[in-house]
Design a protein around this motif. Structure first.
Motif, PDB file in Angstrom:
ATOM      1  N   ALA B 197      23.136 -20.118 -27.770  1.00 53.32           N
ATOM      2  CA  ALA B 197      22.165 -20.315 -28.848  1.00 53.32           C
ATOM      3  C   ALA B 197      22.002 -21.793 -29.178  1.00 53.32           C
ATOM      4  O   ALA B 197      20.894 -22.254 -29.460  1.00 53.32           O
ATOM      5  CB  ALA B 197      22.626 -19.554 -30.086  1.00 53.32           C
ATOM      6  N   LEU B 198      23.121 -22.544 -29.101  1.00 52.93           N
ATOM      7  CA  LEU B 198      23.031 -23.978 -29.381  1.00 52.93           C
ATOM      8  C   LEU B 198      22.161 -24.673 -28.347  1.00 52.93           C
ATOM      9  O   LEU B 198      21.323 -25.515 -28.668  1.00 52.93           O
ATOM     10  CB  LEU B 198      24.422 -24.601 -29.382  1.00 52.93           C
ATOM     11  CG  LEU B 198      25.340 -24.266 -30.560  1.00 52.93           C
ATOM     12  CD1 LEU B 198      26.623 -25.068 -30.468  1.00 52.93           C
ATOM     13  CD2 LEU B 198      24.642 -24.564 -31.861  1.00 52.93           C
ATOM     14  N   ARG B 199      22.369 -24.309 -27.065  1.00 54.48           N
ATOM     15  CA  ARG B 199      21.560 -24.919 -26.008  1.00 54.48           C
ATOM     16  C   ARG B 199      20.092 -24.547 -26.195  1.00 54.48           C
ATOM     17  O   ARG B 199      19.210 -25.403 -26.118  1.00 54.48           O
ATOM     18  CB  ARG B 199      22.031 -24.435 -24.631  1.00 54.48           C
ATOM     19  CG  ARG B 199      23.442 -24.863 -24.278  1.00 54.48           C
ATOM     20  CD  ARG B 199      23.772 -24.497 -22.838  1.00 54.48           C
ATOM     21  NE  ARG B 199      25.158 -24.841 -22.526  1.00 54.48           N
ATOM     22  CZ  ARG B 199      26.185 -24.034 -22.746  1.00 54.48           C
ATOM     23  NH1 ARG B 199      25.986 -22.842 -23.262  1.00 54.48           N
ATOM     24  NH2 ARG B 199      27.402 -24.425 -22.457  1.00 54.48           N
ATOM     25  N   ASP B 200      19.858 -23.259 -26.454  1.00 54.53           N
ATOM     26  CA  ASP B 200      18.484 -22.793 -26.600  1.00 54.53           C
ATOM     27  C   ASP B 200      17.778 -23.543 -27.723  1.00 54.53           C
ATOM     28  O   ASP B 200      16.611 -23.910 -27.600  1.00 54.53           O
ATOM     29  CB  ASP B 200      18.465 -21.282 -26.884  1.00 54.53           C
ATOM     30  CG  ASP B 200      18.968 -20.500 -25.679  1.00 54.53           C
ATOM     31  OD1 ASP B 200      18.963 -21.086 -24.572  1.00 54.53           O
ATOM     32  OD2 ASP B 200      19.379 -19.343 -25.845  1.00 54.53           O
ATOM     33  N   GLY B 201      18.508 -23.762 -28.817  1.00 55.60           N
ATOM     34  CA  GLY B 201      17.922 -24.491 -29.929  1.00 55.60           C
ATOM     35  C   GLY B 201      17.469 -25.872 -29.504  1.00 55.60           C
ATOM     36  O   GLY B 201      16.352 -26.307 -29.819  1.00 55.60           O
ATOM     37  N   LEU B 205      13.588 -27.565 -29.029  1.00 51.94           N
ATOM     38  CA  LEU B 205      13.112 -28.792 -29.654  1.00 51.94           C
ATOM     39  C   LEU B 205      12.595 -29.784 -28.626  1.00 51.94           C
ATOM     40  O   LEU B 205      12.253 -30.915 -28.958  1.00 51.94           O
ATOM     41  CB  LEU B 205      14.221 -29.426 -30.486  1.00 51.94           C
ATOM     42  CG  LEU B 205      14.626 -28.634 -31.727  1.00 51.94           C
ATOM     43  CD1 LEU B 205      15.850 -29.242 -32.374  1.00 51.94           C
ATOM     44  CD2 LEU B 205      13.470 -28.582 -32.716  1.00 51.94           C
ATOM     45  N   GLY B 206      12.589 -29.387 -27.363  1.00 51.70           N
ATOM     46  CA  GLY B 206      12.004 -30.227 -26.333  1.00 51.70           C
ATOM     47  C   GLY B 206      12.978 -31.136 -25.616  1.00 51.70           C
ATOM     48  O   GLY B 206      12.583 -32.067 -24.936  1.00 51.70           O
ATOM     49  N   SER B 207      14.277 -30.888 -25.744  1.00 54.19           N
ATOM     50  CA  SER B 207      15.246 -31.749 -25.067  1.00 54.19           C
ATOM     51  C   SER B 207      15.325 -31.413 -23.586  1.00 54.19           C
ATOM     52  O   SER B 207      15.091 -30.278 -23.184  1.00 54.19           O
ATOM     53  CB  SER B 207      16.637 -31.568 -25.673  1.00 54.19           C
ATOM     54  OG  SER B 207      16.552 -31.511 -27.057  1.00 54.19           O
ATOM     55  N   GLY B 208      15.676 -32.425 -22.799  1.00 48.65           N
ATOM     56  CA  GLY B 208      15.957 -32.181 -21.388  1.00 48.65           C
ATOM     57  C   GLY B 208      17.403 -31.784 -21.225  1.00 48.65           C
ATOM     58  O   GLY B 208      18.190 -31.772 -22.176  1.00 48.65           O
TER      59      GLY B 208
END
Lengths: 301, 316
Positions: B197-201, B205-208
């Motif tokens: 869930a942390l990664r998905d968040g 937000l548009g992070s690579g």
């Protein structure tokens, strides 16, 4: 090593394909950098193995296992006493530490109430022992076994010391294997009227054997490579006879290698490299056996 | 169990069906035996402490604690012995730092790759390959450091005088490689425990991937990563054969990694592999240095165990 993985980690979700639409040069540079990190270890290993093999090549023949060590004539020296010493010491190490380790693991997984302070203490203690430097075990063997109990510097002392050294590894690996057996099997057995020990002996243990065996082989392969504690336990370098019993003097391959490295003459370096090849071959075989066991018998519940 | 059947116990009639009909002494005996096996490990720790204390106490009966901890000369095996442990401590520290400079960045990079980038199939091949490094006997690493790395450094040293035949640098570098799997493996476990869930968040937000790895996963797994590093320090401090072979047997207080020096473990190995009479004072020094080594690594291990617990509690 302390971190022996007997059970496979759970498979992770497939990599997502949601990366941003922009081209990001930092991303690929970072990726390459990470791959390099991984490469360092693996390339190092490759160079090490190649170097040892090249150095060992002139001496890699039957003299190595037919002859006894000799200080004066390196060309006639061999490592027979060290090879036999290793077999003796490791066999007894297995005899001492495997039953104890598996029993301790059964206690901790099946009987111990983790909320009791003494069970938590045992657990903490095992975790700590797994990371205690091996030479401290040598001090234990020297101070307590060899001197206080006056066992002397014999095969017995060495095997006992190495048993204590790898015991935490055996316990940790066996616990993981036992934990991997699903609860439903235990409950079915208990529901049929089996006692707890019957359940463990006839259901849990057979199911956990592959995992326990894998962990045990890896633990013993650590014992084979260990030299530091035996330095303190009188594993002398020039033993021109094979051990004949528990009371016998002995030497083992790592100690023999250490002795040859300390010699200044070039021939002894080739000899050391040749003995290293034998040691690594034994370890590689054991690792391969462990992997084979894991793949052959591991079950997905 | 094959004991003869006993008459049903006399209890309150209503609860009889759910009551165990006979006491199972065999079960108790087995449980006691198993507990005994588990207590062997506690006895081991007790044995270590017991074997360390009396000789160490005797040692400090003759050598002042202040002199031991602050003295800058260690000549325990010479005719005029001086017992200042700082040269051994300094060498241990220096080699540990060199090893960690190699092991932490490389191990962490490998862990991030294995955890975040590698496909399951690649991970299945690369992780065991890396762990082979941890299975190589340390005497082999010592041989490699002395007869391959040191000559390599001597031949290609870019400035000034090259390293000695025995030097702290090659021991530290090789020890660093030895510790890579410890740090990589434990850090990877910690990163794998970070919930998706942390990664998905972060992705939402548009992070690579790089930002997700470095700014989200690594901080979230930090206590596990620190634990891995502390365990790495503990292993580096306690490692014996590499330093006994490659870093020399001269206890000099120097912070030049090109010099020969002797670590705590190196001293114990050197003193212990000679023929020292049991009653002699030299024999006691082994235990005094061993006690110091045990205390240091014990503290490190406890810190590491505590940190691992901490991150386990957060995500499970």
């Amino acid at each position: 090593m302390t971190d022996i993985r007997v059970t496979e980690p759970p498979a992770r979700a497939a990599p997502r394909k949601l990366a941003g639409p922009r081209f990001r040069p930092g991303e690929s540079v970072f990726r390459v950098l990470l791959l390099c990190c991984l490469g360092v270890g693996i390339i190092f290993l490759g160079v090490l193995l190649t170097y040892v093999l090249v150095e060992a090549w002139p001496r890699l023949d039957s003299r190595l296992w037919n002859n006894f060590p000799s200080i004066r004539r390196p060309e006639a020296a061999g490592a027979q006493s060290a090879i036999f010493g290793t077999i003796w010491v490791v066999s007894f190490t297995a005899l001492f530490c495997l039953p104890t380790g598996v029993m301790a693991a059964i206690y901790l997984e099946e009987y111990a109430d983790p909320n009791r302070w003494y069970n938590r203490l045992i657990e903490l203690n095992i975790q700590n022992l797994a990371a205690v430097p091996s030479i401290i075990y040598g001090i234990l063997g020297l101070g307590l076994l060899a001197r206080q109990l006056s066992l002397g510097t014999t095969v017995l002392t060495a095997a006992l010391t190495l048993s204590l050294l790898v015991l935490p590894v055996v316990i940790i690996a066996s616990r993981e294997a036992i934990r991997a057996v699903p609860q439903s099997i235990r409950q079915a057995s208990l529901a049929l009227g089996a006692t707890q020990w019957q359940t463990i002996r006839r259901q849990v243990l057979p199911a956990a054997v592959p995992g326990i065996a894998t962990g045990s082989i890896l633990a013993l392969s650590r014992a084979i490579g260990e030299a530091a504690p035996l330095l303190l336990l009188g594993a002398v370098t020039y033993v021109a006879f094979n051990p004949e019993g528990l009371e016998s003097a002995y030497t083992v391959l790592p100690i023999q290698i250490f002795g040859w490295i300390s010699q200044s003459r070039e021939e002894f370096h080739h000899l050391a490299a040749a003995a290293i090849v034998i040691l690594l071959a034994i370890l590689l075989l054991m690792n391969a056996a462990a992997i084979w066991l894991r793949n052959r018998f591991s079950k997905r519940w | 169990m094959s004991s003869p059947p006993r008459p049903p116990s006399v209890g309150p009639p209503g609860r009889q069906t759910l009551r165990r009909t006979r006491p199972r002494y065999g079960e108790r005996v087995i449980q006691a035996l198993l507990l005994l096996a588990a207590l062997v490990s506690v006895a081991t720790t007790a044995g270590i402490v017991i074997s360390l204390i009396p000789p160490t106490a005797e040692f400090f009966g003759r050598v002042d604690v202040g002199e031991f901890l602050a003295g800058t000369e260690w000549t325990a095996l010479f005719t005029k012995p001086r017992y200042g442990v700082l040269p051994l401590l300094g060498a241990t520290l220096l080699i540990t730092v060199i090893a960690l400079l190699v092991a932490i960045p490389v191990g962490l990079g490998a862990a991030i790759y294995l955890s975040e980038y590698a496909s399951p199939r690649v991970r299945k091949v690369l992780k065991p390959a890396l762990e082979v490094l941890a299975g190589v006997p340390t005497v082999v690493y010592g041989f490699f450091a002395l007869s391959f790395v040191t000559p390599l450094l001597q031949d290609h040293w870019p400035f000034g005088e090259g390293p000695d035949f025995n030097n702290a640098l090659s021991a530290g570098l090789v020890m660093g490689v030895m510790i890579i799997p410890t740090i990589a493996s434990l850090s990877e476990d910690a990163m794998a425990a970070v919930p998706d869930a942390l990664r998905d968040g972060a992705y939402a937000l548009g992070s690579g991937k790089r930002i997700v790895s470095v700014r989200v996963v690594v901080p979230a797994a930090l206590s596990g990563i620190v634990a891995a590093c502390v365990l790495g320090i503990s292993r580096a401090i306690g490692e014996t054969m590499i330093v006994a072979i490659a870093s020399g047997n001269r206890a000099t207080l120097s912070f030049n990694p090109l010099d020969a020096m002797q670590t705590m473990t190196g001293f114990i190995a050197q003193a212990g592999s000679g023929d020292i009479p049991v009653q002699s004072f030299e024999y006691k020094t082994i235990f005094a240095v061993g006690a110091l080594l045990f205390v240091i690594t014990f503290v490190m291990n406890m810190i590491s165990i505590r940190l691992v617990r901490k991150y386990r509690e957060v995500y499970e």
